[in-house]
Write an enzyme that holds these catalytic residues in place. Structure first.
Site, PDB file in Angstrom:
ATOM      1  N   TYR A 313      37.519 -54.499  15.284  1.00  0.00           N
ATOM      2  CA  TYR A 313      37.047 -54.416  16.668  1.00  0.00           C
ATOM      3  C   TYR A 313      35.649 -53.809  16.747  1.00  0.00           C
ATOM      4  CZ  TYR A 313      41.417 -55.668  19.059  1.00  0.00           C
ATOM      5  OH  TYR A 313      42.503 -56.345  19.563  1.00  0.00           O
ATOM      6  N   TYR A 317      29.874 -53.764  16.456  1.00  0.00           N
ATOM      7  CA  TYR A 317      29.064 -52.755  17.149  1.00  0.00           C
ATOM      8  C   TYR A 317      28.339 -51.863  16.152  1.00  0.00           C
ATOM      9  CZ  TYR A 317      31.814 -54.229  21.160  1.00  0.00           C
ATOM     10  OH  TYR A 317      32.403 -54.975  22.156  1.00  0.00           O
TER      11      TYR A 317
END
Length: 615
Positions: A313, A317
Site C-alpha cells: 500500500y 508513496y
C-alpha cells in the site's frame, strides 16, 4: 469581489512577500552574503560598545524581528547573542527566508500547480538544483581522515549512509515490511488513513483554477495545522487507552499544500474508536465543505491482506517521495505514474525540492523503538573490537547477552526481531533495554583554562561557546545497572582539498594556472587589409574622437606612477605594523600561557598576579 479585484489583491499580497524590513528577497546571493555579514558585524560592535549583554541581546532581537526571522531558542544569553553576531547564522536564515518567500509568491500567483510547476515552482526547483550542485562540490572538496590514516572525501562517506536515496528507501521498506510481520504475529489490524487540509490552505483547486477561498497560508502553516490535529488525536488516544504504531508520510498536492498518509496498526477492538477520533478531528474545521463527501478530507481504508501487504500500500508513496524507483507491480496499469499522471522518476526530485524548501519531514514512525539504537547496533560488526571492549570494561553478563541478541538481529536486518526484543510496539522509550549513549566531547585545549581562577574545563566548546554532546555508543540496562558500549571507534579530522598545498579554497571552480609555458589562448589569424568601407568608418571614428595630446598623456602617466609609489609605501608600512602587532600578540599569548601553567601547578596564586595581566 470581482475576479479582477481578486487578482489585484493576490498580486499585492505576492509582491509584499519580497520585502522583509531592510532585506529584499529579490537580491542575489552575493548581496545576501554581504547583508548577513553587515548585520552580524553591527550586532557584534553594538554588544562591544554597550558592555551589557542583556541589553545588547534585546537590541539584536529587534534587529532580527525587523527581518521577519525567527529567533534561536533554548540557549543562554551569551549563546544566543553569539549566534546573532555570527555571519553564518544570518546567511542560513536569510537564505531560508528568501527561498520560502519567493516560493510562496509563486504559489499565490498560481505558478505552482500541475499545469505549470507541479509540487514546486520551476524557479524553486532550479534553486534546489543549484543548491544541490553547490553542496556536492563542497562535499567533494573536503576530505576526512581518521586515526588509522584512512582518507575519504565527504561525498564518498555520504554515499555510504542514508544520504544515498537507495539506502534510505531500502531501510524504510524493510522497517515497514517487518513491522507488518510483527503486527501479524500479534494479531493487530492495519489501517491506511489519508488526511487533507481544509480548502483555505489551497491556492489552486484540483482542476488547476484559482481558489478564491485561499487565505494565504504557506505549506509550513498547513503542516502545522496537520501536526496540531495529530497532537489532539494522540492526546485523545492516550486518555482512552488506545495504542497505535506505524508510519506517517507527508507529501504535497499538486499546488504544494501538504497532506498526510498514515499506515498504522492497532488492536482489532480499538479500530472503530481510533477511526472515529481521527474522523472527528479531521472534519471539525470547516465542516460545511464536507457535507456531501467527507472522503475529500478524511479517507480510511482497511488493509486487505487478500489484495496485498501493507508494505505494498505504501511502497509507491515511499518511492514517490525519495527517488521514484520501485518494483513495478505486474498487472497494475500506470504503476510508474503518480496521482497526477506524472512519471515517478521526474516527480520525486520535485517533491524532494518541495520538502527541502519548506523544511517538512516526509517520513516519521510512531509507536516504535528508537531507530538510532538500530543503526548504532549495525556498527558493531567487528567481533574482535567488541571482544576487546568487553575484555577492557568487563560488562555485566546479562547486559552482554541483551546486547548480543539485539546486535545479531540488527546485523541480520531483522527489524521484526529487533522490535520484539526491544519490548514490542507501543512501549515507552524509557522501558527499552538499550538507549543511545551521549557524551559531551572532551578536549585538552589550553584555551579551556579560566584565565582568572585557573579552573580547568575539559568540555569541547562549539562555535558559540557551548559544550558539544555527541553519540558515542549504547547504554544497556539490566537488573544490576547500566553498561556502556562504544560503537564509534574512529575520530575524524577534516580539511579542504589543496589547503596543505596553498590552494585558495574560495577560488575553487576558477581556471587553474597553466602548467606549461605554452600560451593557452586561441591563436589569432593574421590581420587582413581594410576595405574601403572599413577604412572610412575607422577614419570617421578617429576624427570624432581625436587622441589626447602627448603632454596630457605624460601627466596622467606621471600621476599614476606617483599614486602607485605612494600605495606601495603605504602597503609596506601596513605590513610592518601588522608584523609588529603579530609579534606582540604572540609574546602576550606566551606570557599568558606561562602564567596559566604556573597557576595550574600551584606555583602562583591569583593574588600574586596584577589585575589585567592575563585578561
Amino acid at each position: 469581489m470581482t475576479s479582477h479585484a481578486a487578482f489585484i489583491d493576490r498580486q499585492a499580497l505576492a509582491d509584499s512577500l519580497l520585502k522583509c524590513g531592510p532585506w529584499h528577497c529579490t537580491s542575489d546571493d552575493q548581496a545576501l552574503i554581504d547583508h548577513a555579514t553587515a548585520q552580524a558585524r553591527a550586532i557584534e560592535l553594538e554588544a562591544a560598545s554597550l558592555g551589557d549583554p542583556v541589553y545588547a541581546l534585546q537590541r539584536a532581537r529587534r534587529r532580527v524581528a525587523k527581518h521577519c526571522l525567527p529567533l534561536p531558542t533554548g540557549h543562554s544569553t551569551a549563546g544566543e547573542l553569539l549566534r546573532l553576531a555570527c555571519p553564518m547564522w544570518w546567511r542560513r536564515q536569510l537564505r531560508r527566508l528568501t527561498s520560502r518567500r519567493r516560493e510562496q509568491r509563486q504559489r499565490i500567483l498560481g505558478h505552482t500547480q500541475k499545469r505549470a510547476g507541479i509540487y514546486v515552482s520551476d524557479e524553486g526547483y532550479r534553486r534546489r538544483i543549484d543548491q544541490t550542485t553547490r553542496n556536492a562540490r563542497l562535499l567533494e572538496a573536503i576530505t576526512a581522515t581518521n586515526q588509522d590514516g584512512d582518507q575519504y572525501t565527504l561525498a564518498e562517506l555520504a554515499e555510504l549512509g542514508l544520504a544515498n536515496p537507495e539506502f534510505r528507501r531500502a531501510e524504510l521498506m524493510l522497517r515497514i515490511a517487518d513491522t507488518e510481520r510483527e503486527a501479524d504475529r500479534a494479531g493487530h489490524r492495519g489501517m491506511f488513513y489519508t488526511i487533507t487540509t481544509p480548502s483555505r490552505f489551497h491556492p489552486v483547486r484540483q482542476n488547476a483554477s484559482i481558489n478564491h477561498k485561499y487565505a494565504g497560508a504557506n505549506p509550513r502553516e498547513a503542516q502545522a495545522y496537520l501536526q496540531n490535529l495529530w497532537a489532539k488525536a494522540r492526546a485523545k488516544f492516550k486518555r482512552d487507552g488506545l495504542g497505535i504504531y506505524g508510519i506517517r508520510v507527508a507529501e504535497p498536492h499538486h499546488d504544494g499544500t501538504p497532506h498526510w498518509h498514515l499506515l498504522v496498526w492497532m488492536r482489532p477492538e480499538d479500530e472503530p474508536k481510533v477511526t472515529s477520533i481521527l474522523r472527528r478531528y479531521s472534519l471539525e474545521d470547516s465542516p460545511g465543505e464536507v457535507k456531501r463527501n467527507t472522503s475529500v478530507r478524511f479517507k480510511p481504508v482497511a488493509i486487505d491482506r487478500s489484495k496485498g501487504s501493507a508494505a505494498g500500500y505504501v511502497a509507491k508513496y515511499v518511492a514517490k517521495n525519495i527517488n521514484g524507483k520501485q518494483h513495478s507491480r505486474q498487472g497494475v496499469p500506470g504503476d510508474n505514474l503518480d496521482h497526477y499522471g506524472q512519471p515517478l522518476e521526474t516527480s520525486a526530485p520535485r517533491i524532494e525540492a518541495w520538502a527541502a524548501c519548506w523544511g517538512i519531514r516526509q517520513f516519521q514512525f510512531v509507536g516504535l523503538p528508537s531507530v538510532t539504537v538500530w543503526r548504532e547496533l549495525r556498527r558493531l560488526k567487528d567481533e574482535q573490537r567488541l571482544a576487546d571492549w568487553e575484555a577492557a570494561t568487563r560488562p555485566e553478563p546479562e547486559a552482554a547477552a541483551i546486547l548480543e541478541g539485539l546486535r545479531q538481529a540488527a546485523n541480520a536486518g531483522a527489524w521484526d526481531k529487533y522490535l520484539h526484543l526491544m519490548g514490542g510496539p507501543m512501549q515507552p522509550r524509557d522501558a527499552a533495554p538499550i538507549r543511545p549513549w551521549r557524551v559531551v566531547r572532551q578536549t585538552t585545549d589550553i584555551a579551556n583554562c579560566d584565565r582568572i581562577t585557573g579552573e580547568w574545563s575539559s568540555d569541547t566548546l562549539g562555535r558559540y561557546g557551548e559544550p558539544m554532546a555527541g553519540t558515542w555508543g549504547l547504554v544497556v540496562s539490566s537488573q544490576l545497572g547500566e553498561t556502556e558500549y562504544l560503537t564509534r571507534y574512529y575520530r575524524w579530522t577534516f580539511e579542504r582539498k589543496g589547503e596543505a598545498a596553498g590552494v585558495d579554497f574560495k577560488r575553487v571552480g576558477e581556471a587553474a594556472a597553466p602548467w606549461t609555458r605554452v600560451i593557452n589562448c586561441t591563436q589569432t589569424t593574421p590581420a587582413t587589409p581594410l576595405n574601403d568601407w572599413e577604412w572610412h568608418v575607422t577614419e570617421s571614428f578617429r576624427r570624432m574622437h581625436p587622441p589626447l595630446p602627448r603632454e596630457q598623456i605624460r601627466d596622467i602617466q606621471r600621476q599614476a606612477a606617483i599614486d602607485a609609489h605612494q600605495y606601495r609605501i603605504a602597503s609596506v608600512r601596513r605590513r610592518l605594523e601588522h608584523d609588529d602587532r603579530e609579534r606582540l600578540r604572540i609574546s602576550l599569548d606566551e606570557g599568558r600561557e606561562l602564567l596559566i601553567g604556573m597557576l595550574a601547578r600551584g606555583e602562583l596564586s591569583p593574588a600574586d598576579i596584577p589585575p589585567g595581566a592575563i585578561a
